[in-house]
Enzyme design. Sequence first.
Site, PDB file in Angstrom:
ATOM      1  N   HIS A  59       0.808  -1.219   0.000  1.00  0.00           N
ATOM      2  CA  HIS A  59       0.000   0.000   0.000  1.00  0.00           C
ATOM      3  C   HIS A  59       0.840   1.267   0.000  1.00  0.00           C
ATOM      4  O   HIS A  59       0.406   2.299  -0.521  1.00  0.00           O
ATOM      5  CB  HIS A  59      -0.911   0.029   1.230  1.00  0.00           C
ATOM      6  CG  HIS A  59      -1.984  -1.001   1.218  1.00  0.00           C
ATOM      7  ND1 HIS A  59      -3.161  -0.853   0.512  1.00  0.00           N
ATOM      8  CD2 HIS A  59      -2.075  -2.207   1.837  1.00  0.00           C
ATOM      9  CE1 HIS A  59      -3.929  -1.917   0.696  1.00  0.00           C
ATOM     10  NE2 HIS A  59      -3.289  -2.762   1.489  1.00  0.00           N
ATOM     11  N   GLU A 124      -7.501  -4.299  -3.674  1.00  0.00           N
ATOM     12  CA  GLU A 124      -7.986  -4.867  -2.411  1.00  0.00           C
ATOM     13  C   GLU A 124      -9.159  -4.019  -1.941  1.00  0.00           C
ATOM     14  O   GLU A 124      -8.987  -2.915  -1.437  1.00  0.00           O
ATOM     15  CB  GLU A 124      -6.881  -4.876  -1.356  1.00  0.00           C
ATOM     16  CG  GLU A 124      -7.322  -5.612  -0.084  1.00  0.00           C
ATOM     17  CD  GLU A 124      -6.292  -5.519   1.030  1.00  0.00           C
ATOM     18  OE1 GLU A 124      -6.308  -6.396   1.907  1.00  0.00           O
ATOM     19  OE2 GLU A 124      -5.489  -4.571   1.039  1.00  0.00           O
ATOM     20  N   ALA A 135      -8.777  -2.635   8.823  1.00  0.00           N
ATOM     21  CA  ALA A 135      -8.493  -1.203   8.782  1.00  0.00           C
ATOM     22  C   ALA A 135      -9.076  -0.523   7.544  1.00  0.00           C
ATOM     23  O   ALA A 135      -8.844   0.662   7.324  1.00  0.00           O
ATOM     24  CB  ALA A 135      -6.985  -0.972   8.840  1.00  0.00           C
ATOM     25  N   GLN A 136      -9.829  -1.266   6.726  1.00  0.00           N
ATOM     26  CA  GLN A 136     -10.464  -0.674   5.550  1.00  0.00           C
ATOM     27  C   GLN A 136     -11.705   0.111   5.967  1.00  0.00           C
ATOM     28  O   GLN A 136     -12.350  -0.207   6.972  1.00  0.00           O
ATOM     29  CB  GLN A 136     -10.855  -1.775   4.556  1.00  0.00           C
ATOM     30  CG  GLN A 136      -9.728  -2.693   4.152  1.00  0.00           C
ATOM     31  CD  GLN A 136      -8.960  -2.183   2.943  1.00  0.00           C
ATOM     32  OE1 GLN A 136      -9.218  -1.111   2.411  1.00  0.00           O
ATOM     33  NE2 GLN A 136      -7.976  -2.959   2.503  1.00  0.00           N
ATOM     34  N   HIS A 249       1.426  -9.710  12.766  1.00  0.00           N
ATOM     35  CA  HIS A 249       0.136 -10.120  12.202  1.00  0.00           C
ATOM     36  C   HIS A 249      -0.186 -11.587  12.470  1.00  0.00           C
ATOM     37  O   HIS A 249      -1.364 -11.948  12.625  1.00  0.00           O
ATOM     38  CB  HIS A 249       0.122  -9.872  10.689  1.00  0.00           C
ATOM     39  CG  HIS A 249      -0.095  -8.452  10.301  1.00  0.00           C
ATOM     40  ND1 HIS A 249       0.888  -7.499  10.402  1.00  0.00           N
ATOM     41  CD2 HIS A 249      -1.194  -7.811   9.811  1.00  0.00           C
ATOM     42  CE1 HIS A 249       0.412  -6.335   9.993  1.00  0.00           C
ATOM     43  NE2 HIS A 249      -0.845  -6.500   9.627  1.00  0.00           N
ATOM     44  N   ASP A 272       2.256  -6.251   2.958  1.00  0.00           N
ATOM     45  CA  ASP A 272       1.061  -5.452   3.256  1.00  0.00           C
ATOM     46  C   ASP A 272       1.495  -4.127   3.893  1.00  0.00           C
ATOM     47  O   ASP A 272       0.854  -3.621   4.813  1.00  0.00           O
ATOM     48  CB  ASP A 272       0.097  -6.209   4.169  1.00  0.00           C
ATOM     49  CG  ASP A 272      -1.297  -5.582   4.226  1.00  0.00           C
ATOM     50  OD1 ASP A 272      -1.554  -4.640   3.454  1.00  0.00           O
ATOM     51  OD2 ASP A 272      -2.112  -6.008   5.065  1.00  0.00           O
ATOM     52  N   LEU A 307      -4.834  -3.759  13.538  1.00  0.00           N
ATOM     53  CA  LEU A 307      -3.614  -3.576  12.762  1.00  0.00           C
ATOM     54  C   LEU A 307      -3.939  -2.831  11.473  1.00  0.00           C
ATOM     55  O   LEU A 307      -5.041  -2.961  10.920  1.00  0.00           O
ATOM     56  CB  LEU A 307      -2.989  -4.936  12.429  1.00  0.00           C
ATOM     57  CG  LEU A 307      -2.414  -5.724  13.609  1.00  0.00           C
ATOM     58  CD1 LEU A 307      -2.186  -7.167  13.211  1.00  0.00           C
ATOM     59  CD2 LEU A 307      -1.123  -5.096  14.095  1.00  0.00           C
ATOM     60  N   GLY A 309      -1.717  -2.798   8.526  1.00  0.00           N
ATOM     61  CA  GLY A 309      -0.614  -3.151   7.652  1.00  0.00           C
ATOM     62  C   GLY A 309       0.703  -3.208   8.397  1.00  0.00           C
ATOM     63  O   GLY A 309       0.780  -2.923   9.590  1.00  0.00           O
TER      64      GLY A 309
END
Length: 384
Positions: A59, A124, A135-136, A249, A272, A307, A309
Amino acid sequence: MIFTNARLIFADGIRDGLDLVVHEGKITGIREQAQAREKEVVDLDGNYLAPGFIDLHVHGALGRDTMEANAEAFHAICDFHSSGGTTSLLLTTATAPIEKIVDVLRAARECRSSISAIAGVHVEGPFISKAKCGAQRAEFIQNPSPGIVQQLLDYADVIKRVTIAPELPKALEAIENFHARGISVSGGHSDAWDENALAAFDRGMRSVTHTFNCMSSARRRSIYRVGGLLEFALSEPQISCELIADGYHVSPTLMKMLYHAKGPAGICLVTDATAGAGLPDGSRFSLFGNDCLVENGVCLLADRSALAGSALRMIDLVRTMVTEVNVLLHEAVAMATQNPARAIGLETKGALRVGADADLVILSPELKVLHVFAGGEEIVLSER
């Protein structure tokens, strides 16, 4: 150019006593080490020589984000990740209005000829589950309607990977359409049941996104226990599993479980990495409007509820697999090279073989990146 006095890392092992010959950006020979010195010889002093790393899920870095959709941001992201041995990556979008995602696709199409590390785009979102959004931004999540899917398919030459939740309405038709256009379909950010995952597999899904994270697992349905996307991925040999091996993660025990379930050929290491990658602890950054911070070497939402990323580079993941999961070095390198190349169809990358692109990374015995070459040209690495 002849690389000599190196330990070459192949997918099936490490070999000494070989020279690697590069001409016009390609590997043109792998031969027994020559005794006579020739011109343009690069003596690697016994260090490791591996293929350049391939990251399917990036990202951002250094405060810059793919969603900025401009060459300056893309350059900054690629330059940072090259310092970790990455020579090819997929710029990865966040869940956003479709016009913002199209802006990224358009910019990547314009920039990929001038920024060699851009192998394409990983879309994504927005076709993900609100129950597993991580976290989106949930307000931009939508179902994969035929019209929206067609807007993305107009950029099928740029899109290499799409993450989608298989249980969404119209998801199966979308998966079939993406797969038919040669786009790698990855199940992720999903609350799918086992049968949803199987239906997606039947239509072309061959990967899952950041395994164990934002992914359904076994649970009860009525009085019966049924698998989710995780169990389907672990049990299906043809499914390739992304793994964020940053030590945050996914715990070492879970990484070991994945390794024993999938074997070295079934895992693709991914960073990520978000815009916090490369920034010092305490730094603040944005993930398409979500306030985030870097804390103890990992990226989090600012309220510390999830989290956001990773903050690392591919070499850090390779090192983690070797030191914490006890994976053999050549297997960890394959997870960062050959496996991701195969997952998205990069036929000339990810391996030391005649005819492949001369994308190379030189590693010390301590697994530090010493030099990186893209198409036979050395990349000047910034200090990280």
